[in-house]
Design an enzyme around this catalytic site. Structure first.
Site, PDB file in Angstrom:
ATOM      1  N   SER A  10       0.845  -1.189   0.000  1.00  0.00           N
ATOM      2  CA  SER A  10       0.000   0.000   0.000  1.00  0.00           C
ATOM      3  C   SER A  10       0.881   1.240   0.000  1.00  0.00           C
ATOM      4  O   SER A  10       1.990   1.229   0.534  1.00  0.00           O
ATOM      5  CB  SER A  10      -0.897   0.014   1.236  1.00  0.00           C
ATOM      6  OG  SER A  10      -1.520   1.270   1.415  1.00  0.00           O
ATOM      7  N   SER A  11       0.366   2.329  -0.561  1.00  0.00           N
ATOM      8  CA  SER A  11       1.127   3.577  -0.578  1.00  0.00           C
ATOM      9  C   SER A  11       1.315   4.155   0.823  1.00  0.00           C
ATOM     10  O   SER A  11       2.170   5.017   1.030  1.00  0.00           O
ATOM     11  CB  SER A  11       0.435   4.611  -1.467  1.00  0.00           C
ATOM     12  OG  SER A  11      -0.864   4.911  -0.984  1.00  0.00           O
ATOM     13  N   CYS A  12       0.550   3.661   1.808  1.00  0.00           N
ATOM     14  CA  CYS A  12       0.670   4.197   3.166  1.00  0.00           C
ATOM     15  C   CYS A  12       1.971   3.778   3.841  1.00  0.00           C
ATOM     16  O   CYS A  12       2.283   4.263   4.929  1.00  0.00           O
ATOM     17  CB  CYS A  12      -0.520   3.773   4.016  1.00  0.00           C
ATOM     18  SG  CYS A  12      -0.475   2.055   4.545  1.00  0.00           S
ATOM     19  N   TYR A  20      -0.303  -0.990  10.440  1.00  0.00           N
ATOM     20  CA  TYR A  20      -0.544  -1.607   9.131  1.00  0.00           C
ATOM     21  C   TYR A  20       0.675  -1.433   8.234  1.00  0.00           C
ATOM     22  O   TYR A  20       1.098  -2.373   7.548  1.00  0.00           O
ATOM     23  CB  TYR A  20      -1.775  -0.982   8.494  1.00  0.00           C
ATOM     24  CG  TYR A  20      -2.093  -1.490   7.110  1.00  0.00           C
ATOM     25  CD1 TYR A  20      -2.725  -2.717   6.930  1.00  0.00           C
ATOM     26  CD2 TYR A  20      -1.783  -0.735   5.978  1.00  0.00           C
ATOM     27  CE1 TYR A  20      -3.026  -3.191   5.654  1.00  0.00           C
ATOM     28  CE2 TYR A  20      -2.082  -1.200   4.701  1.00  0.00           C
ATOM     29  CZ  TYR A  20      -2.700  -2.425   4.549  1.00  0.00           C
ATOM     30  OH  TYR A  20      -2.996  -2.887   3.294  1.00  0.00           O
ATOM     31  N   LYS A  46       3.148  -4.286   6.328  1.00  0.00           N
ATOM     32  CA  LYS A  46       3.366  -4.344   4.885  1.00  0.00           C
ATOM     33  C   LYS A  46       4.846  -4.162   4.537  1.00  0.00           C
ATOM     34  O   LYS A  46       5.353  -4.779   3.589  1.00  0.00           O
ATOM     35  CB  LYS A  46       2.506  -3.287   4.184  1.00  0.00           C
ATOM     36  CG  LYS A  46       1.026  -3.640   4.167  1.00  0.00           C
ATOM     37  CD  LYS A  46       0.775  -4.935   3.405  1.00  0.00           C
ATOM     38  CE  LYS A  46      -0.661  -5.311   3.306  1.00  0.00           C
ATOM     39  NZ  LYS A  46      -0.883  -6.568   2.563  1.00  0.00           N
ATOM     40  N   HIS A  51     -12.627   3.163   4.248  1.00  0.00           N
ATOM     41  CA  HIS A  51     -11.691   4.180   3.805  1.00  0.00           C
ATOM     42  C   HIS A  51     -12.439   5.450   3.395  1.00  0.00           C
ATOM     43  O   HIS A  51     -13.674   5.477   3.339  1.00  0.00           O
ATOM     44  CB  HIS A  51     -10.851   3.645   2.646  1.00  0.00           C
ATOM     45  CG  HIS A  51      -9.833   2.636   3.057  1.00  0.00           C
ATOM     46  ND1 HIS A  51      -9.971   1.294   2.780  1.00  0.00           N
ATOM     47  CD2 HIS A  51      -8.667   2.755   3.738  1.00  0.00           C
ATOM     48  CE1 HIS A  51      -8.921   0.630   3.264  1.00  0.00           C
ATOM     49  NE2 HIS A  51      -8.121   1.497   3.846  1.00  0.00           N
TER      50      HIS A  51
END
Length: 318
Positions: free
Chosen positions: A113-115, A142, A146, A185
């Site tokens: 994920s870009s987060c 999270y 990842k 989201h």
């Protein structure tokens, strides 16, 4: 490095095939003639169980695994249950990757994920920015999970020489998203909030934060198409970004959703609630160099997503 295209009769296990991303992958590969897709619901296979996961992959022996299985949620969910987000995601991806190696799976695509990028990474964010600064606190658990998955993929490549890869999508949306209040989201949460406001006849909607952060939104069908390209053409230890290359402010997103839903009242912002990362725009040059770019504009994607919600809103009644 170049990868070998996957054949239409390859056995492809899509982990998490009933979720937003997994269902999009299943739909895409089915429509494009892949005839040996494998899926198991979480009721039938708990990927947090290492023994069950290993036994399943040993039995099914897929040629390809796409890891779209994860515990996901918005800011509120991450803030309320960080231990669950860290523990569940670590176990899911650890079990899948270790079991894939043991079962002789030749190709593995891990979806992050870009987060996971630093909160104040230079924009647009290049893949090399990973681990270059502190994370956004609202989804730190999270993101750490990842990041561990990405490093595990890199370690497997180094130790076993397997062509396993990682991809980092921007904010994914589309049919099958989670519209549950307090657990979704930003985009599905807005659709639900504005929809409920129209039905209730209220003249004002309050959204979290200031509306100033910028976000990039990727339709799940575009992500699925990109995954196919990556499996066919990408083989590198460095994760690769998947996005549109275009972002909008959260305030602009709210106006778009309001127009689509038909809300013509006032939008207010609760600045006591967290904004999250100021901006997350991915640099997608490495992916476009492979011949892929996003095809679904945000306005069209939001309209189709709302139509899907209207057809399934009975699933999200309070």
């Amino acid at each position: 490095m170049a990868a070998q295209p996957i054949s239409r009769d390859a056995r492809i296990y899509i982990a998490g095939h009933r979720g937003l991303v997994g269902a999009g992958l299943w739909r895409y590969f089915t429509e494009h003639g892949f005839v040996n897709l494998i899926g198991r619901s979480s009721e039938d296979l708990d990927l947090r169980d290492s023994g069950a996961t290993a036994a399943f992959l040993d039995e099914t022996r897929p040629d390809v695994v796409i890891d779209a299985a994860a515990r996901v949620g918005g800011i509120a969910a991450n803030d309320a249950r960080p231990a669950h987000f860290l523990s569940d995601n670590l176990r899911i991806q650890l079990n899948l990757l270790d079991s894939a190696v043991s079962a002789g799976v030749r190709r593995f695509l891990f979806l992050g994920s870009s987060c996971i990028y630093p909160k104040f990474a230079e924009q647009p964010i290049r893949e090399e920015a990973l681990l270059g600064g502190r994370l956004e606190s609202t989804n730190e658990a999270y993101a750490i999970a990842k990041l561990a998955g990405i490093l595990q993929v890199k370690a497997i490549r180094s130790q076993y020489g397997l062509p396993y890869i990682s991809a980092m999508p921007s904010n994914v949306y589309g049919p099958g998203d989670n519209f549950t209040a307090g657990d979704s989201h930003v985009l599905p949460a807005m659709i639900r909030r504005f929809h409920d406001a129209v039905r209730a006849g209220v003249s004002e909607v309050t959204c979290w934060g200031t509306g100033e952060p910028r976000r990039e939104f990727l339709h799940v069908d575009d992500l699925a198409a990109a995954c196919h390209v990556l499996l066919d053409r990408y083989d590198d230890a460095l994760p690769i970004n998947v996005g549109t290359g275009v972002d909008v402010t959260i305030a602009d997103l709210a106006r778009l959703v309001a127009d689509v839903v038909g809300f013509d009242g006032e939008v207010r912002w609760d600045a006591t609630k967290p904004d999250g990362t100021p901006r997350k725009l991915l640099d997608v040059q490495r992916l476009t160099a492979l011949g892929w770019q996003a095809a679904i504009p945000l306005s069209a994607g939001v309209k189709s997503m709302y139509e899907w919600f209207l057809d399934h809103q009975h699933d999200y009644r309070r």
